[in-house]
Motif scaffolding. Structure first.
Motif, short mmCIF file in Angstrom:
data_model
loop_
_atom_site.label_atom_id
_atom_site.label_comp_id
_atom_site.label_asym_id
_atom_site.label_seq_id
_atom_site.Cartn_x
_atom_site.Cartn_y
_atom_site.Cartn_z
N MET A 184 -4.14 -5.63 7.52
CA MET A 184 -3.88 -4.85 6.30
C MET A 184 -4.30 -5.60 5.04
SD MET A 184 -2.53 -2.10 7.50
CE MET A 184 -1.71 -1.28 6.15
N GLY A 185 -4.42 -6.93 5.12
CA GLY A 185 -4.76 -7.67 3.91
C GLY A 185 -4.67 -9.16 4.11
N TRP A 186 -4.69 -9.85 2.99
CA TRP A 186 -4.68 -11.31 2.93
C TRP A 186 -3.85 -11.72 1.72
CZ3 TRP A 186 -6.24 -14.32 -1.18
CH2 TRP A 186 -6.56 -15.66 -0.96
N LYS A 187 -3.12 -12.84 1.84
CA LYS A 187 -2.30 -13.28 0.71
C LYS A 187 -2.33 -14.78 0.56
CE LYS A 187 2.28 -12.95 -1.41
NZ LYS A 187 3.63 -12.35 -1.34
N ASN A 188 -2.49 -15.25 -0.69
CA ASN A 188 -2.33 -16.64 -1.06
C ASN A 188 -0.91 -16.79 -1.59
OD1 ASN A 188 -2.24 -19.08 -2.60
ND2 ASN A 188 -4.48 -19.08 -2.74
N VAL A 189 -0.07 -17.48 -0.85
CA VAL A 189 1.34 -17.55 -1.24
C VAL A 189 1.57 -18.48 -2.42
CG1 VAL A 189 2.22 -16.90 1.03
CG2 VAL A 189 1.81 -19.31 0.52
N GLY A 226 6.96 1.04 3.18
CA GLY A 226 7.86 0.15 2.45
C GLY A 226 8.39 -1.00 3.26
N GLU A 227 7.80 -1.25 4.42
CA GLU A 227 8.27 -2.35 5.27
C GLU A 227 7.49 -3.63 4.96
OE1 GLU A 227 7.22 -0.59 8.92
OE2 GLU A 227 9.16 0.42 9.22
N PRO A 228 8.14 -4.79 5.09
CA PRO A 228 7.41 -6.04 4.89
C PRO A 228 6.28 -6.17 5.91
CG PRO A 228 9.78 -6.42 4.93
CD PRO A 228 9.57 -5.01 5.38
N GLU A 258 -4.39 0.20 -1.68
CA GLU A 258 -3.83 0.01 -3.02
C GLU A 258 -2.35 -0.33 -2.95
OE1 GLU A 258 -1.66 0.80 -6.56
OE2 GLU A 258 -1.57 2.09 -4.78
N TYR A 259 -1.60 0.31 -2.04
CA TYR A 259 -0.16 0.07 -1.99
C TYR A 259 0.14 -1.35 -1.50
CZ TYR A 259 -0.92 1.44 2.93
OH TYR A 259 -1.39 1.56 4.22
N VAL A 260 -0.73 -1.92 -0.68
CA VAL A 260 -0.53 -3.31 -0.26
C VAL A 260 -0.78 -4.25 -1.43
CG1 VAL A 260 -1.38 -5.15 1.23
CG2 VAL A 260 -1.04 -2.86 2.17
N ARG A 261 -1.85 -3.99 -2.20
CA ARG A 261 -2.15 -4.84 -3.36
C ARG A 261 -1.05 -4.75 -4.41
NH1 ARG A 261 -7.06 -2.09 -2.82
NH2 ARG A 261 -6.72 -1.02 -4.82
N ARG A 262 -0.46 -3.57 -4.54
CA ARG A 262 0.55 -3.35 -5.59
C ARG A 262 1.92 -3.87 -5.19
NH1 ARG A 262 3.50 1.15 -5.84
NH2 ARG A 262 1.94 2.23 -4.59
N THR A 263 2.33 -3.65 -3.94
CA THR A 263 3.69 -3.96 -3.54
C THR A 263 3.79 -5.08 -2.50
OG1 THR A 263 3.76 -2.39 -1.69
CG2 THR A 263 4.27 -1.54 -3.90
N GLY A 264 2.69 -5.33 -1.79
CA GLY A 264 2.76 -6.30 -0.70
C GLY A 264 3.49 -5.77 0.52
N LEU A 265 3.76 -4.47 0.54
CA LEU A 265 4.50 -3.84 1.63
C LEU A 265 3.61 -2.86 2.38
CD1 LEU A 265 7.82 -3.09 -0.31
CD2 LEU A 265 7.36 -5.03 1.21
N SER A 266 4.08 -2.40 3.52
CA SER A 266 3.36 -1.39 4.28
C SER A 266 3.49 -0.03 3.58
CB SER A 266 3.92 -1.28 5.70
OG SER A 266 5.17 -0.60 5.68
N GLN A 267 2.79 0.95 4.11
CA GLN A 267 2.83 2.30 3.55
C GLN A 267 4.25 2.87 3.54
OE1 GLN A 267 0.26 5.02 5.57
NE2 GLN A 267 0.30 6.54 3.94
N ARG A 296 -2.54 -19.63 2.92
CA ARG A 296 -3.21 -18.32 2.95
C ARG A 296 -2.92 -17.64 4.28
NH1 ARG A 296 -6.35 -22.34 1.14
NH2 ARG A 296 -7.07 -22.26 -1.03
N TYR A 297 -2.45 -16.44 4.20
CA TYR A 297 -2.05 -15.70 5.40
C TYR A 297 -2.81 -14.38 5.50
CZ TYR A 297 2.02 -18.80 5.82
OH TYR A 297 2.84 -19.89 5.96
N LEU A 298 -3.01 -13.94 6.73
CA LEU A 298 -3.45 -12.58 6.97
C LEU A 298 -2.21 -11.71 7.10
CD1 LEU A 298 -6.37 -13.11 9.52
CD2 LEU A 298 -6.51 -12.75 7.05
N LEU A 299 -2.33 -10.47 6.64
CA LEU A 299 -1.20 -9.53 6.63
C LEU A 299 -1.45 -8.44 7.67
CD1 LEU A 299 -0.89 -9.06 2.75
CD2 LEU A 299 0.26 -10.76 4.19
N PHE A 300 -0.44 -8.18 8.49
CA PHE A 300 -0.56 -7.18 9.56
C PHE A 300 0.63 -6.23 9.52
CE2 PHE A 300 -2.72 -11.01 10.96
CZ PHE A 300 -3.91 -10.54 11.48
N ASP A 301 0.39 -4.98 9.92
CA ASP A 301 1.52 -4.07 10.09
C ASP A 301 2.17 -4.35 11.44
OD1 ASP A 301 -0.04 -2.82 12.03
OD2 ASP A 301 -0.48 -1.05 10.80
N ASN A 302 3.19 -3.56 11.80
CA ASN A 302 3.93 -3.83 13.03
C ASN A 302 3.11 -3.55 14.29
OD1 ASN A 302 6.19 -4.77 11.70
ND2 ASN A 302 7.15 -2.74 11.59
#
Length: 254
Positions: free
Chosen positions: A151-156, A177-179, A166-175, A140-146
């Motif tokens: 920005m969020g949390w993810k269970n890999v 389009g960056e990882p 919403e765009y993070v939940r949908r794409t897993g990317l930043s606003q 489980r990771y925390l998600l951060f922008d640059n």
């Protein structure tokens, strides 16, 4: 005045049979109870106000602390009626803290090599919370922008993503389009008391990460990356011998 909350209320089930008769805060590592190690290290960095939450064998912790030289520096947050998890425990203890100083949050069963003078400097006045993170491999990771804003949390393993965006939940990317950057949370964080009013709508019991994820789009919650972080969770009987060796490598010099 530097202030800290030490989470010591847990049942310590992974440390059984030791915790069948004592709280994990009093389990010995390197000849010292864990609570002595954590408070001693923080005192070395100038911390002089401590709040300790208690539940499992609470009176043992209270009685032990009363016998220690640091006893006048400690207040207790009583969770004997119900374990409140990390967020609920912090909320329950809110009245015990000074309003104008960040609160360092630390688990009693975590050993680490953090320079807490350095970590305190990472909490800038405009920031509401600073989460210490590393590149450790986890599920489980925390998600951060640059800019290292949360920005969020993810269970890999499952692919589940939690985020107010919403765009993070949908794409897993930043606003743009960056990882997003994925880092492991250490459980150590610095919390501004000005966040306490935002906890009013939360129940008595909740994890602190759920709180941070619910407010990160309107509060300044940031990550602080420490690439040389050494962290040891003294959570299992099998790790106690390793913990003895680990504690001998730590320095409290400031």
């Amino acid at each position: 005045m530097k202030q800290a909350m030490i989470f010591a209320a847990g049942l310590g089930t992974r440390l059984r049979p030791l915790t069948d008769t004592m709280p994990k805060a009093l389990v010995s590592v390197g000849g010292q109870p864990l609570i002595d190690i954590v408070i001693g290290r923080l005192q070395a960095y100038g911390y002089s106000r401590f709040v300790v939450n208690v539940h499992h064998f609470a009176q043992q912790i209270i009685d032990y602390v009363a016998s220690r030289p640091y006893a006048p520096l400690v207040q207790f947050s009583d969770e004997r009626q119900q374990l409140l998890e990390t967020g609920g425990g912090l909320k329950h203890a809110a009245s015990l803290f000074l309003d104008d100083e960040p609160i360092l949050i630390h688990n009693v069963d975590i050993l680490d090599n953090v320079d807490y003078n350095w970590f305190r400097r990472q909490h800038l006045p405009q920031e509401d919370a600073v989460l210490l993170v590393s590149r450790r491999t986890t599920k489980r990771y925390l998600l951060f922008d640059n800019a290292m804003r949360l920005m969020g949390w993810k269970n890999v393993e499952t692919g589940e993503v939690k985020s107010p965006y919403e765009y993070v939940r949908r794409t897993g990317l930043s606003q743009h389009g960056e990882p997003l950057n994925m880092f492991a949370f250490s459980g150590i964080h610095s919390f501004s008391p000005r966040l306490f009013p935002l906890m009013d709508r939360f129940p008595e019991r909740f994890p602190i990460i759920d709180f941070y994820l619910s407010i990160c789009h309107r509060s300044h919650i940031v990550g602080c990356l420490k690439d040389d972080l050494r962290l040891m969770d003294v959570g299992k009987i099998s790790t106690l011998q390793e913990a003895d060796a680990f504690i001998n490598t730590l320095s409290t010099s400031i």
